[in-house]
Scaffold this motif. Structure first.
Motif, PDB file in Angstrom:
ATOM      1  N   MET A   1       0.854  -1.175   0.000  1.00 30.04           N
ATOM      2  CA  MET A   1       0.000   0.000   0.000  1.00 30.04           C
ATOM      3  C   MET A   1       0.899   1.236   0.000  1.00 30.04           C
ATOM      4  O   MET A   1       1.957   1.244   0.598  1.00 30.04           O
TER       5      MET A   1
ATOM      6  N   LEU B   1       0.620   5.604   0.390  1.00 29.47           N
ATOM      7  CA  LEU B   1      -0.226   6.755   0.714  1.00 29.47           C
ATOM      8  C   LEU B   1      -0.018   7.786  -0.376  1.00 29.47           C
ATOM      9  O   LEU B   1       1.089   8.277  -0.574  1.00 29.47           O
TER      10      LEU B   1
ATOM     11  N   PRO C   1       0.130   9.170   9.580  1.00 30.73           N
ATOM     12  CA  PRO C   1       0.515   7.779   9.313  1.00 30.73           C
ATOM     13  C   PRO C   1       1.708   7.308  10.147  1.00 30.73           C
ATOM     14  O   PRO C   1       1.956   6.117  10.261  1.00 30.73           O
TER      15      PRO C   1
ATOM     16  N   LEU D   1      -4.996   1.664   7.222  1.00 28.20           N
ATOM     17  CA  LEU D   1      -5.062   1.626   5.769  1.00 28.20           C
ATOM     18  C   LEU D   1      -6.418   2.043   5.206  1.00 28.20           C
ATOM     19  O   LEU D   1      -6.548   2.233   3.999  1.00 28.20           O
TER      20      LEU D   1
ATOM     21  N   TRP E   1      -4.720   5.848   1.300  1.00 33.97           N
ATOM     22  CA  TRP E   1      -3.927   4.684   0.948  1.00 33.97           C
ATOM     23  C   TRP E   1      -4.492   4.033  -0.310  1.00 33.97           C
ATOM     24  O   TRP E   1      -5.701   3.926  -0.460  1.00 33.97           O
TER      25      TRP E   1
ATOM     26  N   TYR F   1       3.605   0.709   2.865  1.00 34.86           N
ATOM     27  CA  TYR F   1       3.303  -0.275   3.899  1.00 34.86           C
ATOM     28  C   TYR F   1       3.238  -1.649   3.232  1.00 34.86           C
ATOM     29  O   TYR F   1       2.552  -1.821   2.223  1.00 34.86           O
TER      30      TYR F   1
END
Length: 73
Positions: A1, A3, A21, A27, A41, A71
């Motif tokens: 993921m 952002l 974050p 998420l 995200w 992530y």
């Protein structure tokens, strides 16, 4: 993921103050970015651990410094 979206550092606190974050990974969360734009995200399906990623391709409109959160599990 990853952002994605305009800066969420809207109070201009810079690196002296953690961005949302950095405080908690959520998420499903979205944040207010620069100019009131929505920052959220998004799945980054092309990400491969150990490979270089050209982040400019993710953010073609960003021409200045930026912070990117990734992530992975």
């Amino acid at each position: 993921m990853v952002l994605r979206g305009p800066s969420i550092n809207t109070d201009r606190a810079g690196s002296t103050s953690p961005n949302p974050p950095e405080k908690k990974v959520d998420l499903k969360a979205s944040y207010e970015g620069k100019g009131g734009a929505k920052v959220e995200w998004k799945e980054f399906a092309d990400f491969q651990l150990g490979k270089l990623v050209d982040l400019q391709k993710l953010f073609p409109k960003v021409r200045t410094s930026a912070v990117v959160y990734l992530y992975t599990v």
